[in-house]
Design a protein around this motif. Sequence first.
Motif, short mmCIF file in Angstrom:
data_model
loop_
_atom_site.label_atom_id
_atom_site.label_comp_id
_atom_site.label_asym_id
_atom_site.label_seq_id
_atom_site.Cartn_x
_atom_site.Cartn_y
_atom_site.Cartn_z
N ALA A 285 5.28 1.79 6.75
CA ALA A 285 5.09 3.21 6.50
C ALA A 285 5.19 3.47 5.00
CB ALA A 285 6.15 4.02 7.25
N ALA A 286 4.20 4.19 4.47
CA ALA A 286 4.16 4.45 3.03
C ALA A 286 5.30 5.39 2.63
CB ALA A 286 2.81 5.07 2.66
N ARG A 287 6.05 4.95 1.63
CA ARG A 287 7.08 5.80 1.02
C ARG A 287 6.75 5.88 -0.46
NH1 ARG A 287 13.02 4.10 2.27
NH2 ARG A 287 12.33 2.01 1.64
N GLY A 288 6.38 7.07 -0.94
CA GLY A 288 5.88 7.17 -2.30
C GLY A 288 4.47 6.61 -2.36
N ALA A 289 4.09 6.08 -3.51
CA ALA A 289 2.73 5.54 -3.69
C ALA A 289 2.72 4.06 -3.37
CB ALA A 289 2.26 5.77 -5.12
N MET A 290 1.69 3.64 -2.61
CA MET A 290 1.48 2.22 -2.32
C MET A 290 0.09 1.85 -2.80
SD MET A 290 3.27 1.51 1.40
CE MET A 290 3.06 -0.28 1.17
N VAL A 291 -0.02 0.75 -3.52
CA VAL A 291 -1.28 0.31 -4.11
C VAL A 291 -2.14 -0.36 -3.05
CG1 VAL A 291 -2.35 -1.15 -5.87
CG2 VAL A 291 -0.21 0.04 -6.38
N LEU A 292 -3.45 0.00 -3.05
CA LEU A 292 -4.40 -0.59 -2.12
C LEU A 292 -5.37 -1.49 -2.88
CD1 LEU A 292 -5.29 2.58 0.02
CD2 LEU A 292 -3.57 0.82 0.51
N GLN A 293 -5.86 -2.51 -2.19
CA GLN A 293 -6.84 -3.44 -2.75
C GLN A 293 -8.10 -3.40 -1.90
OE1 GLN A 293 -5.94 -4.87 -5.52
NE2 GLN A 293 -3.70 -4.59 -5.44
N HIS A 294 -9.13 -4.12 -2.38
CA HIS A 294 -10.33 -4.27 -1.56
C HIS A 294 -9.96 -4.99 -0.27
CE1 HIS A 294 -14.53 -4.95 -0.56
NE2 HIS A 294 -14.23 -6.21 -0.31
N GLY A 295 -10.31 -4.40 0.86
CA GLY A 295 -10.00 -4.99 2.16
C GLY A 295 -8.71 -4.48 2.77
N SER A 296 -7.93 -3.68 2.04
CA SER A 296 -6.70 -3.12 2.60
C SER A 296 -7.02 -2.25 3.80
CB SER A 296 -5.95 -2.29 1.55
OG SER A 296 -5.44 -3.10 0.52
N ARG A 297 -6.09 -2.24 4.77
CA ARG A 297 -6.25 -1.40 5.95
C ARG A 297 -5.11 -0.40 6.00
NH1 ARG A 297 -6.24 -4.57 11.17
NH2 ARG A 297 -4.40 -5.51 10.20
N ILE A 298 -5.46 0.85 6.33
CA ILE A 298 -4.45 1.88 6.50
C ILE A 298 -4.68 2.54 7.86
CG2 ILE A 298 -4.24 2.30 4.03
CD1 ILE A 298 -5.87 4.85 4.41
N MET A 299 -3.60 3.10 8.42
CA MET A 299 -3.71 3.82 9.68
C MET A 299 -3.12 5.20 9.50
SD MET A 299 -2.64 2.74 13.57
CE MET A 299 -0.89 3.02 13.36
N VAL A 300 -3.90 6.21 9.83
CA VAL A 300 -3.47 7.60 9.81
C VAL A 300 -3.75 8.17 11.19
CG1 VAL A 300 -3.73 8.00 7.34
CG2 VAL A 300 -5.71 8.24 8.81
N GLY A 301 -2.71 8.75 11.83
CA GLY A 301 -2.90 9.15 13.22
C GLY A 301 -3.21 7.91 14.05
N ASP A 302 -4.28 7.96 14.84
CA ASP A 302 -4.70 6.76 15.55
C ASP A 302 -5.98 6.17 14.96
OD1 ASP A 302 -6.69 8.47 16.37
OD2 ASP A 302 -6.26 8.35 18.51
N LYS A 303 -6.27 6.53 13.71
CA LYS A 303 -7.47 6.06 13.03
C LYS A 303 -7.15 4.90 12.08
CE LYS A 303 -10.26 9.08 14.85
NZ LYS A 303 -9.27 9.60 15.82
N LEU A 304 -7.88 3.81 12.25
CA LEU A 304 -7.73 2.65 11.38
C LEU A 304 -8.88 2.65 10.37
CD1 LEU A 304 -6.23 0.00 10.73
CD2 LEU A 304 -7.75 -1.15 12.37
N ALA A 313 -16.70 -7.34 -3.33
CA ALA A 313 -17.07 -7.97 -2.07
C ALA A 313 -16.68 -9.44 -2.09
CB ALA A 313 -18.58 -7.84 -1.83
N GLY A 314 -16.10 -9.86 -1.00
CA GLY A 314 -15.73 -11.26 -0.88
C GLY A 314 -14.39 -11.60 -1.49
N THR A 315 -13.67 -10.58 -2.03
CA THR A 315 -12.39 -10.86 -2.68
C THR A 315 -11.24 -10.22 -1.92
OG1 THR A 315 -12.58 -8.91 -4.10
CG2 THR A 315 -13.48 -10.99 -4.92
N ALA A 316 -11.44 -9.85 -0.67
CA ALA A 316 -10.38 -9.21 0.10
C ALA A 316 -9.23 -10.16 0.30
CB ALA A 316 -10.92 -8.76 1.46
N GLY A 317 -8.04 -9.58 0.37
CA GLY A 317 -6.83 -10.38 0.57
C GLY A 317 -6.83 -11.01 1.95
N THR A 318 -6.11 -12.11 2.07
CA THR A 318 -6.03 -12.81 3.34
C THR A 318 -4.82 -12.29 4.09
OG1 THR A 318 -4.76 -14.54 2.26
CG2 THR A 318 -7.14 -14.87 2.45
N GLY A 319 -5.00 -11.22 4.80
CA GLY A 319 -3.89 -10.62 5.54
C GLY A 319 -4.09 -10.77 7.01
N ALA A 320 -3.58 -9.80 7.74
CA ALA A 320 -3.62 -9.87 9.19
C ALA A 320 -4.92 -9.37 9.76
CB ALA A 320 -2.45 -9.07 9.78
#
Length: 326
Positions: A285-304, A313-320
């Motif tokens: 859960a975001a508290r204050g400002a959180m930095v986003l990168q190319h490929g980051s995913r956020i969820m607001v409500g039930d929207k991803l 392009a092609g430089t997204a982080g290797t996350g979940a």
Amino acid sequence: MSLSLGTCEYCGRQNDASAQFCSDCGKPLTKAAAARTAVSAGGGGGVVSRTSGPPSPGATPIEGACPLCGSVQAQSGGGGGGTTVERRSIPDRRADHSLTLILVSEMATEVARFERRHAATSIGRTEGDIRFPEDQFLSPLHAKLSWEEGRLEVRDLGSRNGTWVFLDEPHRLNDGDVVLIGSQVLRFRRLGYPGPYTAEADATKRMGSMTPSADIASLTQLRADGSARDVIQLSPGRDVHIGRERGDWIFPYDPSMSAQHATVRSEDADFVMVDDHSRNGIAIAARGAMVLQHGSRIMVGDKLLRVELPGAAGTAGTGAAGAAGS
């Protein structure tokens, strides 16, 4: 023979009497020059006032640009043999900070795209630049994405259900962090090291578990109303595994959780949340400002929503995001 000088009524600069514009601030000195400025401004020409703003820190200097206001002075021969100074604005660097938000379905397919060319983008159910009026989990004005000193940041705007940022790498837990694993909301709290126990008057030992000897933090499962349900204690030197089928803390009733979903890794007195290649990932859960990168995913409500940045392009982080679940 002395030259005849004219004083600019805006900045006080003395100019040659034949000058149409002030050589310092660029303001018109004659009625004819003022009329020409008005026509140029009305037709989308390049003449603007000196309020175009200074260049951003770290920006590459532009030849001929004023070091104070950032505008460019282009000189050309004017009527009567004088020098006409035209001032052209430098585009705001924020105008180049475009991004795309992609609405993703539960099956990881693209549902909609939102192209943004603004310094800030707000999201909500009934207010904001991007709205999802059918989403009952979304607050009227929920979250904001903004460019700050070249970084894309997301902030929660006091929403009821929070703004969630999915992890792209292990996350060192801080006191008060709220974590989403599957559909379980867990709150991390630090307890601190217990102090020494005072000796009993008759030297009789108390019964009870001595292993582990010190619990210094906890994870608490939260219900929808915010009340606590189950709790697991965390101690130094002990990793805790969380999953639907395997681990120290299991949730067999949660189909959105992978069989082995996450590990809370002990690192001295700290604890690190690690994704175990789960299908749906782990979000904070975001508290204050959180930095986003190319490929980051956020969820607001039930929207991803997935973030795409131009030229990345092609430089997204290797996350979940793309990991296969078990």
